[in-house]
Design a protein around this motif. Structure first.
Motif, short mmCIF file in Angstrom:
data_model
loop_
_atom_site.label_atom_id
_atom_site.label_comp_id
_atom_site.label_asym_id
_atom_site.label_seq_id
_atom_site.Cartn_x
_atom_site.Cartn_y
_atom_site.Cartn_z
N VAL A 117 0.83 -1.20 -0.09
CA VAL A 117 0.16 0.10 -0.05
C VAL A 117 0.90 1.13 0.13
CG1 VAL A 117 -1.54 1.44 1.42
CG2 VAL A 117 -1.92 -1.05 1.04
N LYS A 118 1.86 1.26 0.62
CA LYS A 118 3.06 2.43 0.94
C LYS A 118 3.37 2.73 -0.50
CE LYS A 118 6.22 4.61 3.85
NZ LYS A 118 7.03 4.54 5.12
N GLU A 119 4.02 1.82 -1.35
CA GLU A 119 4.40 1.54 -2.47
C GLU A 119 3.50 2.40 -3.66
OE1 GLU A 119 5.81 -2.06 -3.46
OE2 GLU A 119 7.61 -1.99 -2.09
N LEU A 120 2.23 1.84 -3.41
CA LEU A 120 1.03 2.27 -4.32
C LEU A 120 0.80 3.97 -4.01
CD1 LEU A 120 -1.10 1.80 -6.42
CD2 LEU A 120 -2.64 1.03 -4.65
N HIS A 121 0.77 3.97 -2.57
CA HIS A 121 0.63 5.38 -2.25
C HIS A 121 1.66 6.42 -2.85
CE1 HIS A 121 0.53 8.81 1.21
NE2 HIS A 121 -0.84 8.89 0.30
N GLN A 122 2.94 6.13 -2.90
CA GLN A 122 4.16 7.04 -3.28
C GLN A 122 3.96 7.25 -4.88
OE1 GLN A 122 6.11 8.57 -1.33
NE2 GLN A 122 5.70 7.59 0.45
N ARG A 123 3.54 6.26 -5.31
CA ARG A 123 3.24 6.44 -6.96
C ARG A 123 2.18 7.30 -7.21
NH1 ARG A 123 4.28 0.56 -6.88
NH2 ARG A 123 1.99 0.27 -7.43
N ASP A 124 1.21 7.20 -6.41
CA ASP A 124 -0.20 7.92 -6.55
C ASP A 124 0.19 9.47 -6.27
OD1 ASP A 124 -1.86 6.00 -7.25
OD2 ASP A 124 -2.61 5.50 -5.23
N LEU A 125 1.20 9.55 -5.07
CA LEU A 125 1.52 11.16 -5.07
C LEU A 125 2.25 11.81 -6.09
CD1 LEU A 125 2.21 10.90 -1.07
CD2 LEU A 125 0.21 11.84 -2.38
N ALA A 126 2.96 10.88 -6.71
CA ALA A 126 3.87 11.31 -7.86
C ALA A 126 3.06 11.57 -9.06
CB ALA A 126 5.13 10.29 -7.96
N ARG A 127 1.81 11.02 -9.00
CA ARG A 127 1.16 11.48 -10.37
C ARG A 127 0.05 12.66 -9.65
NH1 ARG A 127 -1.63 6.09 -12.36
NH2 ARG A 127 -1.69 5.57 -10.06
N ASN A 128 0.20 13.22 -8.66
CA ASN A 128 -0.44 14.05 -8.33
C ASN A 128 -2.18 13.95 -8.09
OD1 ASN A 128 -1.03 16.74 -6.97
ND2 ASN A 128 -1.06 17.85 -9.11
N TYR A 129 -2.48 12.70 -7.76
CA TYR A 129 -3.72 12.27 -7.61
C TYR A 129 -4.47 12.98 -6.34
CZ TYR A 129 -3.76 8.97 -3.53
OH TYR A 129 -4.07 8.33 -2.32
N ALA A 130 -5.83 13.06 -6.24
CA ALA A 130 -6.45 13.70 -5.37
C ALA A 130 -6.84 13.11 -4.00
CB ALA A 130 -8.22 14.05 -5.85
N GLY A 131 -6.16 11.77 -3.79
CA GLY A 131 -6.43 11.10 -2.40
C GLY A 131 -7.43 10.05 -2.60
N VAL A 132 -7.63 9.48 -1.56
CA VAL A 132 -8.81 8.44 -1.41
C VAL A 132 -10.15 9.05 -0.95
CG1 VAL A 132 -7.23 6.86 -0.50
CG2 VAL A 132 -8.36 8.07 1.09
N PHE A 133 -11.11 8.40 -1.13
CA PHE A 133 -12.38 8.96 -0.81
C PHE A 133 -12.67 8.73 0.95
CE2 PHE A 133 -13.01 7.67 -5.08
CZ PHE A 133 -14.06 8.68 -5.69
N LEU A 134 -13.21 9.79 1.31
CA LEU A 134 -13.36 9.90 2.99
C LEU A 134 -14.86 10.03 3.19
CD1 LEU A 134 -10.51 12.46 3.61
CD2 LEU A 134 -10.49 10.15 3.95
N VAL A 135 -15.13 9.83 4.29
CA VAL A 135 -16.66 9.49 4.72
C VAL A 135 -16.99 10.95 5.10
CG1 VAL A 135 -16.50 7.07 5.60
CG2 VAL A 135 -15.90 8.93 7.02
N THR A 136 -18.37 11.16 4.68
CA THR A 136 -19.17 12.24 5.08
C THR A 136 -18.41 13.51 4.66
OG1 THR A 136 -18.30 12.27 7.43
CG2 THR A 136 -20.38 11.25 7.01
N ALA A 137 -18.07 14.53 5.46
CA ALA A 137 -17.44 15.75 5.26
C ALA A 137 -15.97 15.67 5.44
CB ALA A 137 -18.47 16.82 5.71
#
Length: 399
Positions: free
Chosen positions: A343-363
């Motif tokens: 998960v950490k490796e995937l997260h680092q790749r996502d950050l490098a692609r400037n993604y918007a993050g994961v979906f969070l609950v409510t507000a």
């Protein structure tokens, strides 16, 4: 006049019988869209807004073109003066045959299902011919919950229940019930509407509920749990949408509750199943089996839910929106740590692609704007692909 003129127009344009069903469906969606968003049905600008809405809903180009052609024919009839219609059409004024499919707002998402949808005729037409109702195409509700309404008699009133369905969704969302509850209640309300022949909602009584529940038990021979689910859905509908009290529901034939003996697999059978699962699905099943988690409780786990020091897993928003902790199996420590590394490796790749993050609950994403990109909020079992959010045009990751 609308129905007759539109039917004549479709025949003049050599539209096949199968496609006419779709054309009338798109026209009904267009009129419903204009009524809901206060658009002028006589303006071409409303068609552009409608097609934009279809794009946001993920409709294919073929479906968008088909919908645009159907509405264009309708606008041509208006310009030719074939009939007069108000600037905003009330759903109740649409012909009965079109109203019958108004609540089946599940347009096709792929060509494979287009052939199935081509066989779908308006509900009122099917009932009058004595044909069983087609099951609703939804992945959220078991198909076994859908029952036919082919043995009903009496005229179809054609009353619109659009506002009632909208109010049902609002009342459920206000109470933070799960999307599956909304889908299930909506399904039962559709079947209740078909059973009552689209009776005006304000004239519904407790007697209608009694007849419906008795019909489920006697004619359809549903299980006791199914009948109880229908009762709870209608109770919620009457109490919170119609603002009516049931009173005493007596004289209802109740489905018999049969004794159920659960199937318990042996240790060897469990190990045999796990040996056929590939990572990370094997780890999901091991957590379900070893920690007693429900499926979505496991899939909703985030990095911060694991506490290796205390040997616990925290379950947030479980059934009934309740939190709890369960012991973390020592046998799964190494596999869980390997999964966190992935998960950490995937997260680092996502950050490098400037993604918007994961979906969070409510507000939470508004309260903590940076939380969606923080590692502790990442899913323990992230989805392989990113999900595009049409409203913001951002890419986020779901579990």
């Amino acid at each position: 006049a609308l129905q007759a003129c539109f039917e004549t127009c479709l025949a003049a344009k050599n539209i096949s019988d199968n496609l006419r069903v779709h054309y009338k469906k798109w026209l009904r969606f267009y009129l419903d869209f204009c009524s809901k968003y206060h658009r002028d049905t006589n303006k071409t600008e409303s068609l552009a807004d409608f097609q934009q809405k279809l794009r946001e809903k993920g409709q294919t180009e073929i479906q968008q073109k088909q919908a645009g052609h159907a509405v264009s024919l309708y606008l041509d009839l208006l310009q030719a003066g074939e009939f007069v219609t108000p600037s905003v059409v009330s759903p109740a004024s649409v012909p009965h045959e079109v109203v019958a499919v108004a609540e089946i707002k599940l347009p096709l998402q792929d060509p494979a299902r287009e052939e199935q949808q081509a066989q779908l005729v308006p509900l009122a037409q099917k009932i009058s011919r004595g044909v069983s109702r087609q099951s609703l195409h939804t992945s959220e509700v078991p198909q076994s919950r859908v029952v036919a309404v082919d043995d009903q008699v009496g005229p179809v009133t054609g009353a619109s229940w659009v506002s009632q369905f909208t109010r049902l969704a609002e009342e459920i969302q206000v109470r933070h019930y799960s999307p599956k509850t909304l889908a299930t209640y909506r399904l039962w309300l559709r079947q209740f509407q078909a059973f009552t022949r689209s009776k005006p909602p304000e004239s519904l009584t407790t007697a209608d509920v009694k007849e419906f529940l008795t019909w489920l038990a006697v004619k359809k021979e549903v299980a006791a749990s199914t009948q109880n689910q229908a009762f709870n859905a209608l109770l919620f509908f009457y109490r919170h949408v119609l603002q009516k009290e049931f009173g005493k529901v007596e004289g209802v034939v109740r489905a018999k509750r049969r004794p159920y003996i659960p199937v318990v697999l042996s240790r060897e059978e469990i190990e045999e199943i796990l040996s056929h699962l590939a990572p990370p699905f094997d780890l999901v099943v091991k957590l379900l089996y070893g920690c007693g988690l429900r499926l979505f409780e496991c899939l909703n786990l985030r990095v911060q839910c694991l506490n290796f020091d205390a040997g616990k897993i925290t379950i947030h928003d479980g059934k009934g929106k309740k939190d709890r902790t369960v012991p973390l199996p020592a046998a799964l420590l190494s596999e869980l740590k390997m999964q966190l590394k992935t998960v950490k490796e995937l997260h680092q790749r996502d950050l490098a692609r400037n993604y918007a993050g994961v979906f969070l609950v409510t507000a939470l994403d508004k309260k903590y704007p940076n939380a969606a990109r923080e590692f502790i909020w990442q899913w323990l079992f992230p989805a392989q692909d990113l999900t595009r959010v049409p409203e913001t045009r951002e890419y986020k990751r779901y579990h």
